[in-house]
Design a protein around this motif. Structure first.
Motif, PDB file in Angstrom:
ATOM      1  N   LYS A   1       5.459   1.764  -7.471  1.00  0.00           N
ATOM      2  CA  LYS A   1       4.006   1.623  -7.442  1.00  0.00           C
ATOM      3  C   LYS A   1       3.638   0.405  -6.595  1.00  0.00           C
ATOM      4  CE  LYS A   1       3.917   5.035 -10.291  1.00  0.00           C
ATOM      5  NZ  LYS A   1       3.625   6.386  -9.740  1.00  0.00           N
TER       6      LYS A   1
ATOM      7  N   ARG B   1       9.165  12.719  -4.947  1.00  0.00           N
ATOM      8  CA  ARG B   1       8.752  11.783  -5.984  1.00  0.00           C
ATOM      9  C   ARG B   1       8.704  10.365  -5.417  1.00  0.00           C
ATOM     10  NH1 ARG B   1      11.615   8.765  -9.909  1.00  0.00           N
ATOM     11  NH2 ARG B   1      10.315   8.228 -11.697  1.00  0.00           N
ATOM     12  N   ILE B   2       7.703   9.599  -5.852  1.00  0.00           N
ATOM     13  CA  ILE B   2       7.569   8.198  -5.452  1.00  0.00           C
ATOM     14  C   ILE B   2       7.782   7.340  -6.704  1.00  0.00           C
ATOM     15  CG2 ILE B   2       6.056   6.453  -4.437  1.00  0.00           C
ATOM     16  CD1 ILE B   2       4.564   8.688  -3.024  1.00  0.00           C
TER      17      ILE B   2
ATOM     18  N   THR C   1      10.921   7.389  -1.289  1.00  0.00           N
ATOM     19  CA  THR C   1      10.637   8.808  -1.537  1.00  0.00           C
ATOM     20  C   THR C   1      11.614   9.622  -0.713  1.00  0.00           C
ATOM     21  OG1 THR C   1       8.910  10.501  -1.671  1.00  0.00           O
ATOM     22  CG2 THR C   1       8.954   9.134   0.310  1.00  0.00           C
TER      23      THR C   1
ATOM     24  N   TYR D   1       7.233  17.466   3.391  1.00  0.00           N
ATOM     25  CA  TYR D   1       6.583  17.255   2.105  1.00  0.00           C
ATOM     26  C   TYR D   1       7.158  16.026   1.418  1.00  0.00           C
ATOM     27  CZ  TYR D   1       4.486  21.874   2.534  1.00  0.00           C
ATOM     28  OH  TYR D   1       3.767  22.957   2.971  1.00  0.00           O
TER      29      TYR D   1
ATOM     30  N   ALA E   1       2.478  15.788  -1.086  1.00  0.00           N
ATOM     31  CA  ALA E   1       1.596  15.935   0.072  1.00  0.00           C
ATOM     32  C   ALA E   1       2.407  16.297   1.315  1.00  0.00           C
ATOM     33  CB  ALA E   1       0.822  14.646   0.311  1.00  0.00           C
TER      34      ALA E   1
ATOM     35  N   LYS F   1       0.839  -1.200   0.000  1.00  0.00           N
ATOM     36  CA  LYS F   1       0.000   0.000   0.000  1.00  0.00           C
ATOM     37  C   LYS F   1       0.873   1.247   0.000  1.00  0.00           C
ATOM     38  CE  LYS F   1      -3.858  -2.106   2.542  1.00  0.00           C
ATOM     39  NZ  LYS F   1      -4.687  -2.030   3.768  1.00  0.00           N
ATOM     40  N   ILE F   2       0.370   2.290  -0.671  1.00  0.00           N
ATOM     41  CA  ILE F   2       0.974   3.622  -0.641  1.00  0.00           C
ATOM     42  C   ILE F   2      -0.096   4.559  -0.107  1.00  0.00           C
ATOM     43  CG2 ILE F   2       2.050   5.462  -1.984  1.00  0.00           C
ATOM     44  CD1 ILE F   2       2.928   3.348  -4.005  1.00  0.00           C
ATOM     45  N   TYR F   3       0.143   5.108   1.081  1.00  0.00           N
ATOM     46  CA  TYR F   3      -0.888   5.900   1.756  1.00  0.00           C
ATOM     47  C   TYR F   3      -0.875   7.379   1.367  1.00  0.00           C
ATOM     48  CZ  TYR F   3      -1.152   1.844   4.862  1.00  0.00           C
ATOM     49  OH  TYR F   3      -1.298   0.572   5.373  1.00  0.00           O
ATOM     50  N   VAL F   4       0.176   7.859   0.724  1.00  0.00           N
ATOM     51  CA  VAL F   4       0.321   9.294   0.453  1.00  0.00           C
ATOM     52  C   VAL F   4       0.578   9.506  -1.034  1.00  0.00           C
ATOM     53  CG1 VAL F   4       1.139   9.887   2.750  1.00  0.00           C
ATOM     54  CG2 VAL F   4       2.783   9.178   1.004  1.00  0.00           C
ATOM     55  N   ASP F   5       0.475  10.766  -1.446  1.00  0.00           N
ATOM     56  CA  ASP F   5       0.744  11.116  -2.839  1.00  0.00           C
ATOM     57  C   ASP F   5       1.933  12.073  -2.891  1.00  0.00           C
ATOM     58  OD1 ASP F   5       0.561  11.188  -5.537  1.00  0.00           O
ATOM     59  OD2 ASP F   5      -1.379  12.210  -5.645  1.00  0.00           O
ATOM     60  N   GLU F   6       2.532  12.174  -4.049  1.00  0.00           N
ATOM     61  CA  GLU F   6       3.675  13.066  -4.226  1.00  0.00           C
ATOM     62  C   GLU F   6       3.268  14.515  -3.939  1.00  0.00           C
ATOM     63  OE1 GLU F   6       4.769  12.287  -8.221  1.00  0.00           O
ATOM     64  OE2 GLU F   6       5.848  10.431  -7.760  1.00  0.00           O
TER      65      GLU F   6
END
Length: 393
Positions: free
Chosen positions: A195, A191-192, A209, A188, A90, A83-88
Motif C-alpha cells: 500500500k 495482486r498488489i 505486482t 493485466y 486493471a 503513489k499507486i496509479y493502477v488497481d488490481e
C-alpha cells in the motif's frame, strides 16, 4: 362279486403310503414348473447392427495456462511507495505509470553528483591551463621538462575525476528514473500486496505486482512416455519438430467442461522427460484477444484423432463387470451371449471398439438388466444411421 371288506392299502405299511403321496405331489409340482417355463413369454428388445462410420476421438491432458509474458514488477531502488496509479485486475498499456517511489532523496543524490562533476571539471580546466603555461617554457628551456610532465599528470588525474563524476551523475539519474515504475508490456495487473507508504526495495521477496500479457496464452500439458511414443509413431514427419508442426489444432476444455471457442496450436515441447514422473511437456498457444483466459486458469487440452472407419458402439448398449466392458451379442437363434470388448476411445455417448465385436454383429441396445447368457429374445431391429441422427458423435 364279493365286496372287499378292507381298503386296498389297509395291509400296506404306513411309510409306503406316505412315500406314494409325496411322489405324487412332487410329480404334480414338476409338471406345474415345466408348464410355467414353457409359457414364459419371450422378451422383445431393440437390437442394433453395429457398423463402421467416420469418427473423431480425442485424447485429453490436464493443462495450466500462463500469459505469453508474465513480468514481475519489482523496485530497482529502495524507498517509500509514494503513489499507486493502477488497481488490481486493471488492463494497462506498455509505458503506462504503475508506481511512484518517493524521489526526493534521489533528486538530492543527482544534485550532489552534478556538483561533484562541476568541481572535477574546474580542476581539469585548471590543470589544462598549467600544462598550456609550461609547454612554451619547456620549449625555450626556461623551466625543466619534469615540471611539464608533472603538470600533464595532474591534468590526466583531473580528467579521470571528471569521467568518474560523470558516471556518478549518470547513476544518480538512473536511480531517480527508477522511482517512476512504468509497465514494460501491455497486460493485466495482478495482486498488489503493498500500500502507499510501504517501504519497498530490491531485497523484498514479493514483487510489487505481476503483469500478464494475455493477448495470447500458453497452455502447458504433459504426455506420458506411452502417449509420446504413440504420437511419435503415428504422426507424420521426419523429426520431432516436424511431427509437432503436423499436429492438428487442439481444443481447450475449461474447468466447467465448456470448450473455449478458439482453437489452439501445439508449438513446442521440452527437450527431455521429467525423470521423476516420466512425462514430457508440450506447449499450445491460444489467441485471447477478448481476455477470457487468464494466467493461472486450468483446463484440459483435447487433441483430436480422425478415424475413416471406426467401429462404434453406444455406451448404453454396454455394461461393466470387474473393470471390463461387455455387450450382449445376439446369435442366429436369437440367443444372447455376453462378450467383452476392448475400448480404444470414446466420443460423447459412444465407444470406439478395437476388439471383441466386428461390423455386422447384432447387439442388444437396451434392457440389458433383464438378460443373462442363453436368454432368447425377440429382436426389434434398429439401424446405426437412425441412432446417429438422434445421438450424433
Amino acid at each position: 362279486m364279493k365286496p372287499l371288506s378292507k381298503p386296498i392299502f389297509a395291509n400296506m405299511p404306513g411309510g409306503f403310503i406316505y412315500s406314494v403321496v409325496i411322489m405324487a405331489l412332487l410329480s404334480g409340482c414338476g409338471a406345474s414348473v415345466a408348464n410355467t417355463e414353457t409359457k414364459q413369454p419371450v422378451t422383445a428388445l431393440p437390437v442394433l447392427n453395429i457398423s463402421t462410420v467416420p469418427a473423431t476421438t480425442y485424447r485429453e491432458y490436464t493443462a495450466t495456462l500462463e500469459g505469453k509474458v508474465n513480468v514481475e514488477i519489482r523496485p530497482q531502488v529502495e524507498g517509500v511507495l509514494d503513489k499507486i496509479y493502477v488497481d488490481e485486475g486493471a488492463f494497462v498499456k506498455a509505458g503506462q505509470p504503475l508506481f511512484k517511489i518517493h524521489d526526493r532523496p534521489y533528486e538530492e543524490q543527482l544534485s550532489n553528483a552534478n556538483a561533484t562533476l562541476q568541481a572535477a571539471q574546474a580542476n581539469m580546466q585548471k590543470a589544462q591551463l598549467e600544462v598550456d603555461r609550461l609547454t612554451p617554457l619547456v620549449q625555450n628551456n626556461v623551466v625543466a621538462e619534469v615540471q611539464l610532465k608533472t603538470a600533464q599528470s595532474v591534468y590526466q588525474s583531473a580528467k579521470a575525476s571528471v569521467a568518474q563524476a560523470q558516471a556518478m551523475v549518470g547513476s544518480a539519474r538512473i536511480n531517480l528514473g527508477f522511482t517512476q515504475i512504468n509497465a514494460p508490456v501491455s497486460g493485466y495487473i495482478g495482486r498488489i500486496p503493498y500500500k502507499a507508504g510501504s517501504l519497498v526495495g530490491r531485497a523484498e521477496t514479493q514483487p510489487l505486482t505481476l503483469l500478464s500479457d494475455v493477448n495470447e496464452v500458453y497452455a502447458y500439458f504433459a504426455m506420458s512416455e506411452t502417449d509420446f511414443l504413440q504420437f511419435k509413431n503415428e504422426t507424420a514427419g521426419n523429426t520431432i519438430a516436424d511431427k509437432v508442426k503436423q499436429m492438428p489444432p487442439v481444443d481447450l476444455v475449461l474447468s466447467d467442461n465448456s470448450v473455449y471457442p478458439q482453437k489452439g496450436k501445439i508449438e513446442t515441447m521440452q527437450g527431455q522427460f521429467d525423470k521423476n514422473i516420466g512425462t514430457i511437456s508440450f506447449r499450445a498457444t491460444f489467441p485471447n484477444a477478448a481476455g477470457l483466459l487468464r494466467s493461472g486458469n486450468t483446463g484440459k487440452i483435447r487433441i483430436p484423432e480422425e478415424f475413416a472407419a471406426a467401429l462404434v458402439v453406444p455406451q448404453s448398449a454396454t455394461f461393466e463387470l470387474q473393470d471390463k466392458v461387455f455387450v450382449f451379442v445376439v446369435a442366429d437363434s436369437n440367443k444372447v451371449a455376453s462378450k467383452p470388448i476392448t475400448v480404444a476411445g470414446k466420443s460423447g455417448a459412444y465407444y470406439f471398439v478395437e476388439k471383441g465385436v466386428k461390423a455386422g454383429d447384432r447387439i442388444v441396445y437396451t434392457g440389458l438388466d433383464r438378460l443373462q447368457d442363453g436368454a432368447v429374445i425377440t429382436p426389434q431391429p434398429m439401424s446405426m444411421d437412425s441412432l446417429l441422427k438422434v445421438k450424433p458423435l
